[in-house]
Design a protein around this motif. Structure first.
Motif, PDB file in Angstrom:
ATOM      1  N   LYS A  95       0.824  -1.211   0.000  1.00 21.96           N
ATOM      2  CA  LYS A  95       0.000   0.000   0.000  1.00 21.96           C
ATOM      3  C   LYS A  95       0.861   1.266   0.000  1.00 21.96           C
ATOM      4  N   HIS A  96       2.000   1.203   0.682  1.00 17.14           N
ATOM      5  CA  HIS A  96       2.887   2.362   0.788  1.00 17.14           C
ATOM      6  C   HIS A  96       4.034   2.303  -0.231  1.00 17.14           C
ATOM      7  N   GLY A  97       3.851   1.526  -1.291  1.00 19.12           N
ATOM      8  CA  GLY A  97       4.828   1.488  -2.372  1.00 19.12           C
ATOM      9  C   GLY A  97       6.207   1.023  -1.937  1.00 19.12           C
ATOM     10  N   TYR A  98       6.256   0.219  -0.899  1.00 20.49           N
ATOM     11  CA  TYR A  98       7.504  -0.311  -0.360  1.00 20.49           C
ATOM     12  C   TYR A  98       8.464   0.800   0.072  1.00 20.49           C
ATOM     13  N   ILE A  99       7.900   1.973   0.368  1.00 21.29           N
ATOM     14  CA  ILE A  99       8.691   3.077   0.909  1.00 21.29           C
ATOM     15  C   ILE A  99       8.627   3.034   2.434  1.00 21.29           C
ATOM     16  N   ARG A 100       7.463   2.667   2.945  1.00 16.99           N
ATOM     17  CA  ARG A 100       7.292   2.491   4.386  1.00 16.99           C
ATOM     18  C   ARG A 100       7.081   1.010   4.649  1.00 16.99           C
ATOM     19  N   PHE A 101       7.931   0.490   5.511  1.00 19.01           N
ATOM     20  CA  PHE A 101       7.864  -0.948   5.789  1.00 19.01           C
ATOM     21  C   PHE A 101       7.234  -1.268   7.133  1.00 19.01           C
ATOM     22  N   GLY A 102       7.032  -0.254   7.968  1.00 13.92           N
ATOM     23  CA  GLY A 102       6.435  -0.511   9.278  1.00 13.92           C
ATOM     24  C   GLY A 102       7.378  -1.205  10.234  1.00 13.92           C
TER      25      GLY A 102
END
Length: 146
Positions: A95-102
């Motif tokens: 969902k975050h374009g693999y920019i935010r991984f959590g």
């Protein structure tokens, strides 16, 4: 960044020290991103205290805070109960374009003996819950026994 890579705290083995460094880089990166998104120019506070028994780190920003429910896991769970390979976690990354991984808060919680997350209000008070329109930033206290 160079200063982070050169940080050394007496009493920690190389593996623990690397986990501390990585965690701090993640947290500072999160704070910088939040400040940029809000066009906030306040300083990000990163304070270290070393006692004979423990390392104490405080991070405080003015990035607006965040709703813990937006994370791909329940940050209030014991770190061993969080499954970073479950579908919700994978969906979050996509969902975050693999920019935010959590991963920042998760690895930090895993690296330290004590992890306290609070949210600041405009009057400087600390709250356990994020409140949209009231929370102005994030306060994190970390402790690790030597």
């Amino acid at each position: 960044m160079e200063q982070f890579n050169n940080m050394d705290f007496t009493g920690f083995d190389d593996n623990k020290l690397e986990n501390i460094r990585h965690s701090l880089l993640e947290l500072v990166n999160n704070s910088i991103r939040a400040h940029k998104e809000r066009q906030e120019d306040a300083v990000i506070i990163l304070r270290f205290t070393m006692t004979p028994q423990e390392l104490i780190i405080i991070l405080q920003d003015k990035g607006g805070g965040f709703d813990k429910k937006s994370l791909p896991y329940d940050i209030d769970l014991d770190v061993n109960e969080i499954d970073i390979n479950d579908q919700y976690f994978l969906d979050y990354r996509e969902k975050h374009g693999y920019i935010r991984f959590g991963m920042g808060l998760f690895i930090t919680k895993k690296a330290f003996d004590t992890f306290i997350l609070k949210f600041t209000a405009s009057d400087g008070s600390l709250n356990d819950r994020y409140e949209k329109g009231i929370s102005t930033g994030t306060f994190i206290e970390l402790r690790s026994h030597i």
